[in-house]
Design a protein around this motif. Structure first.
Motif, mmCIF file in Angstrom:
data_model
loop_
_atom_site.group_PDB
_atom_site.id
_atom_site.type_symbol
_atom_site.label_atom_id
_atom_site.label_comp_id
_atom_site.label_asym_id
_atom_site.label_seq_id
_atom_site.Cartn_x
_atom_site.Cartn_y
_atom_site.Cartn_z
ATOM 1 N N LYS A 87 4.818 7.880 1.921
ATOM 2 C CA LYS A 87 6.074 7.887 2.674
ATOM 3 C C LYS A 87 5.809 7.859 4.177
ATOM 4 C CE LYS A 87 8.882 10.174 -0.817
ATOM 5 N NZ LYS A 87 9.638 11.384 -1.164
ATOM 6 N N ALA A 88 4.777 8.562 4.606
ATOM 7 C CA ALA A 88 4.419 8.562 6.033
ATOM 8 C C ALA A 88 3.945 7.189 6.475
ATOM 9 C CB ALA A 88 3.345 9.613 6.299
ATOM 10 N N ARG A 89 3.164 6.533 5.627
ATOM 11 C CA ARG A 89 2.691 5.185 5.960
ATOM 12 C C ARG A 89 3.876 4.227 6.101
ATOM 13 N NH1 ARG A 89 -2.265 2.440 4.750
ATOM 14 N NH2 ARG A 89 -2.903 4.169 3.444
ATOM 15 N N GLU A 90 4.842 4.350 5.203
ATOM 16 C CA GLU A 90 6.024 3.493 5.268
ATOM 17 C C GLU A 90 6.825 3.760 6.539
ATOM 18 O OE1 GLU A 90 9.788 2.182 2.453
ATOM 19 O OE2 GLU A 90 8.544 3.868 1.850
ATOM 20 N N LYS B 207 0.830 -1.205 0.000
ATOM 21 C CA LYS B 207 0.000 0.000 0.000
ATOM 22 C C LYS B 207 0.865 1.256 0.000
ATOM 23 C CE LYS B 207 -4.115 -1.556 2.464
ATOM 24 N NZ LYS B 207 -4.870 -1.381 3.714
ATOM 25 N N ALA B 208 1.901 1.258 0.821
ATOM 26 C CA ALA B 208 2.782 2.419 0.912
ATOM 27 C C ALA B 208 3.497 2.661 -0.413
ATOM 28 C CB ALA B 208 3.794 2.227 2.038
ATOM 29 N N LEU C 159 4.067 5.577 -5.623
ATOM 30 C CA LEU C 159 4.166 5.505 -7.077
ATOM 31 C C LEU C 159 3.033 6.287 -7.737
ATOM 32 C CD1 LEU C 159 5.584 4.356 -9.550
ATOM 33 C CD2 LEU C 159 4.131 2.347 -9.351
ATOM 34 N N ALA C 160 1.816 6.127 -7.233
ATOM 35 C CA ALA C 160 0.676 6.852 -7.800
ATOM 36 C C ALA C 160 0.865 8.360 -7.632
ATOM 37 C CB ALA C 160 -0.615 6.396 -7.131
ATOM 38 N N GLY C 161 1.316 8.769 -6.467
ATOM 39 C CA GLY C 161 1.535 10.183 -6.216
ATOM 40 C C GLY C 161 2.607 10.772 -7.099
ATOM 41 N N LYS C 162 3.701 10.039 -7.253
ATOM 42 C CA LYS C 162 4.797 10.530 -8.088
ATOM 43 C C LYS C 162 4.352 10.628 -9.548
ATOM 44 C CE LYS C 162 9.111 9.639 -7.314
ATOM 45 N NZ LYS C 162 10.395 8.972 -7.125
ATOM 46 N N THR C 163 3.622 9.633 -10.024
ATOM 47 C CA THR C 163 3.143 9.638 -11.402
ATOM 48 C C THR C 163 2.178 10.792 -11.637
ATOM 49 O OG1 THR C 163 3.348 7.234 -11.480
ATOM 50 C CG2 THR C 163 1.975 8.257 -13.159
#
Length: 57
Positions: free
Chosen positions: A43-46, A8-9, A14-18
């Motif tokens: 990144k926060a979730r990770e 999920k993280a 990846l979705a955010g960067k894209t």
């Protein structure tokens, strides 16, 4: 970190960067900010999951 939370993280990052890169190319600042927020949330979730793993040991 459980495998599903890790996926999920990574998916959010990846979705955010894209989304951010595509919006930047189209010069859409609002969508670019939404993509950056999504990437940051991933990144926060990770980081949260890494912290949980640290205290489990």
């Amino acid at each position: 970190m459980s495998a599903s939370e890790k996926v999920k993280a990574q998916a959010e990052q990846l979705a955010g960067k894209t989304l951010r890169k595509a919006a930047h190319a189209m010069r859409d600042h609002t969508t670019e900010a939404k993509g950056a927020a999504l990437e940051t949330r991933g990144k926060a979730r990770e980081a949260k999951e890494r912290g949980k793993d640290t205290f489990k040991r």
